[in-house]
Design an enzyme around this catalytic site. Structure first.
Site, PDB file in Angstrom:
ATOM      1  N   HIS A 281      37.019  74.457  71.953  1.00  0.00           N
ATOM      2  CA  HIS A 281      37.693  75.712  71.617  1.00  0.00           C
ATOM      3  C   HIS A 281      39.104  75.394  71.140  1.00  0.00           C
ATOM      4  O   HIS A 281      39.827  74.623  71.777  1.00  0.00           O
ATOM      5  CB  HIS A 281      37.742  76.596  72.881  1.00  0.00           C
ATOM      6  CG  HIS A 281      38.426  77.910  72.709  1.00  0.00           C
ATOM      7  ND1 HIS A 281      37.759  79.043  72.281  1.00  0.00           N
ATOM      8  CD2 HIS A 281      39.706  78.286  72.939  1.00  0.00           C
ATOM      9  CE1 HIS A 281      38.601  80.062  72.270  1.00  0.00           C
ATOM     10  NE2 HIS A 281      39.792  79.633  72.652  1.00  0.00           N
TER      11      HIS A 281
ATOM     12  N   ASP B  54      42.660  77.127  70.125  1.00  0.00           N
ATOM     13  CA  ASP B  54      43.568  78.271  70.055  1.00  0.00           C
ATOM     14  C   ASP B  54      44.646  77.972  69.030  1.00  0.00           C
ATOM     15  O   ASP B  54      45.359  76.972  69.142  1.00  0.00           O
ATOM     16  CB  ASP B  54      44.231  78.521  71.410  1.00  0.00           C
ATOM     17  CG  ASP B  54      43.269  79.051  72.453  1.00  0.00           C
ATOM     18  OD1 ASP B  54      42.615  80.078  72.181  1.00  0.00           O
ATOM     19  OD2 ASP B  54      43.175  78.442  73.530  1.00  0.00           O
TER      20      ASP B  54
ATOM     21  N   ASP C 286      52.801  85.830  81.421  1.00  0.00           N
ATOM     22  CA  ASP C 286      53.183  86.644  82.577  1.00  0.00           C
ATOM     23  C   ASP C 286      54.346  86.054  83.368  1.00  0.00           C
ATOM     24  O   ASP C 286      54.672  86.552  84.454  1.00  0.00           O
ATOM     25  CB  ASP C 286      51.985  86.833  83.512  1.00  0.00           C
ATOM     26  CG  ASP C 286      51.397  85.519  84.005  1.00  0.00           C
ATOM     27  OD1 ASP C 286      51.984  84.459  83.732  1.00  0.00           O
ATOM     28  OD2 ASP C 286      50.341  85.549  84.674  1.00  0.00           O
TER      29      ASP C 286
ATOM     30  N   GLY D 283      52.682  81.409  84.790  1.00  0.00           N
ATOM     31  CA  GLY D 283      51.688  80.413  84.440  1.00  0.00           C
ATOM     32  C   GLY D 283      50.410  80.963  83.858  1.00  0.00           C
ATOM     33  O   GLY D 283      49.370  80.300  83.878  1.00  0.00           O
TER      34      GLY D 283
ATOM     35  N   ASP E 128      38.474  84.728  78.482  1.00  0.00           N
ATOM     36  CA  ASP E 128      39.443  83.662  78.194  1.00  0.00           C
ATOM     37  C   ASP E 128      40.735  83.915  78.960  1.00  0.00           C
ATOM     38  O   ASP E 128      41.414  84.919  78.716  1.00  0.00           O
ATOM     39  CB  ASP E 128      39.724  83.642  76.691  1.00  0.00           C
ATOM     40  CG  ASP E 128      40.676  82.532  76.273  1.00  0.00           C
ATOM     41  OD1 ASP E 128      41.222  81.832  77.149  1.00  0.00           O
ATOM     42  OD2 ASP E 128      40.891  82.375  75.053  1.00  0.00           O
ATOM     43  N   GLY E 129      41.055  82.986  79.886  1.00  0.00           N
ATOM     44  CA  GLY E 129      42.360  83.055  80.516  1.00  0.00           C
ATOM     45  C   GLY E 129      42.348  82.898  82.023  1.00  0.00           C
ATOM     46  O   GLY E 129      41.933  83.817  82.720  1.00  0.00           O
ATOM     47  N   GLY E 130      42.762  81.736  82.522  1.00  0.00           N
ATOM     48  CA  GLY E 130      42.965  81.538  83.944  1.00  0.00           C
ATOM     49  C   GLY E 130      41.707  81.536  84.796  1.00  0.00           C
ATOM     50  O   GLY E 130      41.794  81.727  86.013  1.00  0.00           O
TER      51      GLY E 130
ATOM     52  N   ARG F  18      43.136  74.688  81.760  1.00  0.00           N
ATOM     53  CA  ARG F  18      43.528  73.745  82.806  1.00  0.00           C
ATOM     54  C   ARG F  18      42.355  73.318  83.672  1.00  0.00           C
ATOM     55  O   ARG F  18      42.307  72.190  84.158  1.00  0.00           O
ATOM     56  CB  ARG F  18      44.619  74.376  83.679  1.00  0.00           C
ATOM     57  CG  ARG F  18      45.938  74.588  82.946  1.00  0.00           C
ATOM     58  CD  ARG F  18      46.935  75.298  83.840  1.00  0.00           C
ATOM     59  NE  ARG F  18      46.492  76.637  84.181  1.00  0.00           N
ATOM     60  CZ  ARG F  18      47.022  77.746  83.705  1.00  0.00           C
ATOM     61  NH1 ARG F  18      48.031  77.680  82.856  1.00  0.00           N
ATOM     62  NH2 ARG F  18      46.577  78.939  84.062  1.00  0.00           N
TER      63      ARG F  18
END
Length: 213
Positions: free
Chosen positions: A29, A31, A139, A142, A169-171, A192
């Protein structure tokens, strides 16, 4: 559910080595953030070209977090990108983006920031192949997973997952992946969680086995 490791979360000074650490994992992926649509800048076209070359044989999907998504369609198609999405917030005419992406041989999607109602997608379902819902945003903490955003991604997967592919998508963490898989989501983007691991391929394989249980 496909797990899509996001190269934006890899070590930026060792991108080639980071891609090699994925071994035979089939997905990557990318970004692309321009510093205008949101504060961060990720990759210019020279770097994207190098990433695509190093990831030859992998299924590439691109998430455009940019103010002028139309400018990226032809270059991405030329690099062999299979799936591409842009944010509905940056598209005055989403149909133009979706139709052109498909004309160029790519699967086309629309992405939503957390503040944008899911109902904004309603006119476009017949014209798109997938929808990507953000489950985190800048935000100052992190870019952490935001539980209400995960809830709505789960609901959309339950409601629309048989009609189009739903990405989150995200965290995302292990529990979130399990919820999304049960709801019928098609894919989850991992940053991560993938590249922060000592052995990304093995970690992704373990997560794939977990959500298949």
């Amino acid at each position: 559910m496909d797990l899509l490791p996001s190269i934006a979360s890899a070590s930026q000074i060792e991108l080639g080595e980071e891609i090699r650490r994925l071994k035979s994992w089939p997905f990557l992926h990318i970004d692309i953030e321009d510093g205008n649509f949101l504060p961060n800048i990720t990759f210019g076209m020279k770097t994207v070209k190098a990433i695509a070359s190093a990831a030859e044989g992998k299924i590439l999907d691109v998430h455009l977090l940019v103010t002028n998504p139309m400018d990226y369609l032809e270059p991405m198609a030329d690099l062999g990108v299979q799936k591409i999405c842009a944010h509905i917030e940056a598209l005055p005419y989403p149909m133009q983006f979706l139709n052109r992406a498909r004309q160029l041989g790519m699967k086309a999607g629309l992405a939503l920031n957390m503040a944008t109602p899911v109902s904004h997608l309603d006119p476009f379902y017949p014209a798109m192949d997938f929808a990507l819902l953000m489950t985190a945003e800048p935000d100052s903490q992190g870019d952490q997973l935001y539980p209400p955003a995960l809830d709505r991604a789960v609901r959309l997967a339950e409601e629309r997952g048989r009609e189009i592919e739903i990405f989150a998508d995200g965290g995302l963490n292990e529990a979130a992946l399990q919820r999304l898989a049960r709801a019928g989501a098609a894919a989850a983007v991992l940053g991560r969680l993938a590249f922060g691991a000592n052995q990304p391929f093995e970690t992704l394989s373990e997560l794939q086995a977990l959500i298949q249980q």
